[in-house]
Design an enzyme around this catalytic site. Structure first.
Site, PDB file in Angstrom:
ATOM      1  N   LYS A  65     -33.985  89.436 -14.336  1.00 40.45           N
ATOM      2  CA  LYS A  65     -32.792  89.847 -13.847  1.00 40.45           C
ATOM      3  C   LYS A  65     -32.933  90.421 -12.519  1.00 40.45           C
ATOM      4  CE  LYS A  65     -28.270  91.001 -15.352  1.00 40.45           C
ATOM      5  NZ  LYS A  65     -27.415  90.819 -16.577  1.00 40.45           N
TER       6      LYS A  65
ATOM      7  N   GLU B 186     -17.090  91.099 -30.004  1.00 41.74           N
ATOM      8  CA  GLU B 186     -15.827  91.843 -30.245  1.00 41.74           C
ATOM      9  C   GLU B 186     -15.136  91.948 -31.596  1.00 41.74           C
ATOM     10  OE1 GLU B 186     -16.566  89.920 -27.696  1.00 41.74           O
ATOM     11  OE2 GLU B 186     -16.642  91.335 -25.771  1.00 41.74           O
TER      12      GLU B 186
ATOM     13  N   ARG C  85     -10.630  88.152 -28.129  1.00 39.73           N
ATOM     14  CA  ARG C  85     -11.496  87.894 -28.863  1.00 39.73           C
ATOM     15  C   ARG C  85     -11.429  88.258 -30.421  1.00 39.73           C
ATOM     16  NH1 ARG C  85     -16.710  85.424 -27.115  1.00 39.73           N
ATOM     17  NH2 ARG C  85     -15.882  83.670 -26.137  1.00 39.73           N
TER      18      ARG C  85
HETATM   19  C1  TPP Z   1     -16.494  87.865 -24.594  1.00 39.47           C
HETATM   20  C2  TPP Z   1     -17.160  88.502 -23.651  1.00 39.47           C
HETATM   21  N1  TPP Z   1     -17.528  89.949 -23.714  1.00 39.47           N
HETATM   22  C3  TPP Z   1     -18.094  90.471 -22.788  1.00 39.47           C
HETATM   23  C4  TPP Z   1     -18.080  89.930 -21.469  1.00 39.47           C
HETATM   24  C5  TPP Z   1     -18.753  90.625 -20.311  1.00 39.47           C
HETATM   25  N2  TPP Z   1     -20.135  90.199 -19.994  1.00 39.47           N
HETATM   26  C6  TPP Z   1     -20.079  89.325 -18.959  1.00 39.47           C
HETATM   27  S1  TPP Z   1     -21.802  88.931 -18.591  1.00 39.47           S
HETATM   28  C7  TPP Z   1     -22.194  89.756 -19.748  1.00 39.47           C
HETATM   29  C8  TPP Z   1     -23.926  89.918 -20.185  1.00 39.47           C
HETATM   30  C9  TPP Z   1     -24.305  88.916 -20.603  1.00 39.47           C
HETATM   31  O1  TPP Z   1     -25.785  88.732 -20.539  1.00 39.47           O
HETATM   32  P1  TPP Z   1     -26.594  87.435 -20.710  1.00 39.47           P
HETATM   33  O2  TPP Z   1     -25.884  86.559 -21.276  1.00 39.47           O
HETATM   34  O3  TPP Z   1     -27.804  87.648 -21.210  1.00 39.47           O
HETATM   35  O4  TPP Z   1     -26.532  87.004 -19.075  1.00 39.47           O
HETATM   36  P2  TPP Z   1     -27.233  87.869 -17.972  1.00 39.47           P
HETATM   37  O5  TPP Z   1     -26.018  88.554 -17.204  1.00 39.47           O
HETATM   38  O6  TPP Z   1     -28.179  88.708 -18.380  1.00 39.47           O
HETATM   39  O7  TPP Z   1     -27.809  86.748 -16.978  1.00 39.47           O
HETATM   40  C10 TPP Z   1     -21.298  90.765 -20.474  1.00 39.47           C
HETATM   41  C11 TPP Z   1     -21.460  91.577 -21.661  1.00 39.47           C
HETATM   42  C12 TPP Z   1     -17.778  88.609 -21.358  1.00 39.47           C
HETATM   43  N3  TPP Z   1     -17.758  88.007 -20.276  1.00 39.47           N
HETATM   44  N4  TPP Z   1     -17.146  87.892 -22.317  1.00 39.47           N
HETATM   45 MG    MG Z   2     -29.592  88.464 -20.174  1.00 37.77          MG
END
Ligand code: TPP
Ligand code: MG
Ligand code: DXP
Length: 605
Positions: free
Chosen positions: A268, A352, A380
């Site tokens: 990342k 959630e 959600r």
């Molecule tokens: C339902 C929901 N909950 C929380 C979020 C906030 N959120 C956006 S990206 C993320 C992290 C996602 O992690 P990952 O899928 O590993 O992607 P990365 O950012 O590491 O590439 C979160 C918690 C969201 N977008 N949707």
């Molecule tokens: Mg990730």
């Protein structure tokens, strides 16, 4: 600019392209703000998708889609990228309305595999030669929807290629058993090579060796067993920054014509040293100095910090206070509580629904649970609020952060529906603070309130009302407050709407007999206060959707009580609200201070 065709490029050219894309992302995000580390880490995977699949016909499905900037740049938005997340500019997420190459809108996580299953069904029914390709992060794998989709996909065996972009991070630390399982798969690569050699040996070996080998495989083969048991092919882990490897594997995955998981390991923040491998900070950033990594603006006090500090104070005094966040530990301010009381405050990952339901039994067992979730993500957990919390009237406290217009994230993230979707639920109490001081009082009130579920909402950043303009009084269940009385025009405001209403009041006070009420509670709301108002022109100001909102509620009440009042709403209209700074967006919707002033003048001139 035309779409960039990567199909005829050689590896060196592709690597140079990756470099150029990273430079463009860094340049724009450092000046405009936006998501950074996820999108930097996904550049090679996205180039690989464009190389192996055909974006003109194959659905490219990005989970959350905050990592898809490289896709935007490859599909004709190189120049426009300059306007990223700005009012009137391009979105930070994929939007079919923005480009035909954005197959599906996203912003909330973990929807991508369901979308892929749906489109794979359509492709089969239409007998077309297309294949959906998904890019999903490891953090997104904590949400239930993913497993609902995999469950069906593994059974139907429809051709779908799922690239699992595993950077071993959500926004913060990844959570849970699945994340640990994916990390274990790191060892798998060595084993895979071994397995190949072992297989050749086995073909010639006597049966007891075969038996031993099988046992060996059962014991040590962590490689994708979980996915294979679900009915999917598993390839990996591969190096998600090695274009040659990505392309080779994606070609195989595409040819299998089955559901396949390609597990790619990435870093990342890749390509920007300051961001590489850091949790949280570089996930989403405001403008910063590329050389030093320092933000251009110092962070100021915000509602999240005030909430977090107050709850921490209370949690130090009362061991019964517990709390949960769903993958937003810093975003909701729960991080400080998790740090000090790791046994009482939990991050459950992007989950959630589970977060909400899991707090109800804690309430039943005599604890005092706080659920801190953004308004938009609480959507959600809606059925869980109804079925698991409200039905049996458990005193779960909902701290709803990011209420109202959130700014640059736009449509998918606006926190405008919670008033409408919660107001209709039996047993729940709803209220909202208007400034930092009243937010502290709100946390105290929710803490002491044990009659049933209760929710309070507050905005992203600061309130529009400064502290000490009106003294922050203790909350009394269902009681509003007349802040400035009048006999003619009354601004009836709620939560962060009070600040905007106060600005309107200040502009009009010399010209009109105008007052200001802070409703404080939407459920139950203060009927006596409203019945006793002498002013009969009510202007409702609040940062929630008009449909199912406060003016609607007051109109119903006024009709029932024959109050003979005229009610006008300055809540948000019945549409999805675009991204941009709050002022510009509110101006567009004609609910900014100037538009409200103009309308009141027209009505009363
Ligand atoms: C339902 C929901 N909950 C929380 C979020 C906030 N959120 C956006 S990206 C993320 C992290 C996602 O992690 P990952 O899928 O590993 O992607 P990365 O950012 O590491 O590439 C979160 C918690 C969201 N977008 N949707
Ligand atoms: Mg990730
Ligand atoms: C992609 C996503 O859903 C989050 O990163 C979100 O953009 C965070 O918003 P805040 O900046 O308001 O915490």
């Amino acid at each position: 600019m035309e779409r960039i065709d990567v199909k005829n490029m050689n590896i060196i050219e592709l690597e140079n392209l990756a470099k150029k894309i990273r430079e463009r992302i860094l340049d724009v995000v450092s000046r405009k703000g936006g998501h950074l580390s996820s999108t930097l880490g996904a550049v090679e995977l996205i180039i690989g998708m464009h190389y192996v699949f055909d974006v003109e016909k194959d659905p490219f499905i990005f989970d959350v889609s905050h990592q898809a900037y490289a896709h935007k740049l490859l599909t004709g938005r190189w120049e426009e990228f300059e306007t990223l997340r700005q009012f009137g500019g391009i979105s930070g997420y994929t939007r079919p309305s923005e480009s035909k190459y954005d197959y599906f809108s996203a912003g909330h996580s973990s929807t991508s595999i369901s979308v892929a299953v749906g489109v794979a069904k359509a492709i089969k029914l239409k007998n077309e030669d297309r294949i959906p390709v998904v890019l999903i992060g490891d953090g997104a794998m904590s949400a239930g929807m993913v497993y609902e989709a995999l469950n069906e996909l593994g059974d139907l065996k429809l051709p779908v290629v799922i690239i699992l972009n595993d950077n071993e991070m959500s926004i913060g630390r990844p959570i849970g058993a699945i994340s640990k399982y994916l990390t274990k798969l790191k060892a798998g690569r060595v084993y895979q090579n071994f397995k190949e050699r072992f297989k050749k040996l086995l073909d010639k070996a006597p049966s007891d060796v075969k038996y031993a080998a099988k046992k060996f495989e059962e014991l040590f083969s962590v490689n994708g067993v979980f996915f294979e048991e679900m009915g999917l092919e598993y390839i990996g882990p591969i190096d998600g920054h090695n274009l040659e490897e990505i392309i080779e594997v994606l070609k195989v995955a595409k040819e299998l014509k089955k559901p396949v998981i390609v597990h790619a390991k990435t870093i990342k923040g890749k390509g920007y040293k300051q961001a590489e491998g850091y949790y949280e900070h570089w996930h989403g950033v405001s403008p910063f100095n590329i050389k030093t990594g320092e933000p251009l603006k110092k962070s100021t006090l915000n509602a999240t910090k005030v909430f977090s500090k107050k709850l921490l104070e209370l949690a130090r005094e009362d061991k019964k206070i517990v709390g949960v966040t769903a993958a937003m530990p810093s975003g909701t301010g729960m991080k400080e509580l998790m740090k000090e009381f790791p046994e009482r405050f939990w991050d459950v990952g992007i989950a959630e629904q589970h977060a909400v339901t899991s707090m109800a039994p804690l309430a039943k067992e005599g604890f005092i649970p706080f659920v801190a979730i953004y308004s938009t993500f609480l959507q959600r957990g809606y059925d869980q609020i109804i079925h698991d919390v409200c039905l049996d009237n458990y005193p779960v406290r909902f701290a709803i952060d990011r209420a109202g217009i959130v700014g640059a994230d736009g449509e998918t993230h606006q926190g405008v529906f919670d008033v409408g979707y919660l107001r209709i639920l039996p047993n729940i109490t709803l209220f909202a603070p208007r400034d930092f001081e009243s937010l502290k009082k709100a946390v105290e009130f929710a803490y002491k309130f044990d009659k049933g579920p209760i929710a309070f909402r507050y905005p992203r950043g600061a309130f529009s009302l400064e502290d000490e303009i009106f003294e922050a009084k203790d909350y009394e269940l269902g009681k509003g407050e007349v802040l400035i009385d009048s006999k003619d025009i009354m601004l009836i405001a709620y939560g962060n709407g009070v600040g905007k209403a106060y600005e309107v009041y200040n502009i009009l006070k010399d010209e009109f007999d105008i007052g200001l009420v802070d409703l404080r509670f939407v459920k139950p709301f203060d009927k006596e206060l409203l019945k006793n108002l002498k002013a009969k022109k009510w202007y409702v100001i609040s940062d929630n959707a008009k449909e199912g909102g406060i003016a609607e509620m007051l109109s119903e009440f006024a009709n029932k009580e024959n109050l003979n009042v005229k009610i006008e709403s300055f809540e948000y209209p019945d549409k999805f609200i675009p991204h941009g700074d709050v002022k510009s967006v509110e101006r567009l919707l004609r609910v900014d201070v100037d538009s409200i002033v103009k309308k009141i003048k027209e009505d009363n001139g």
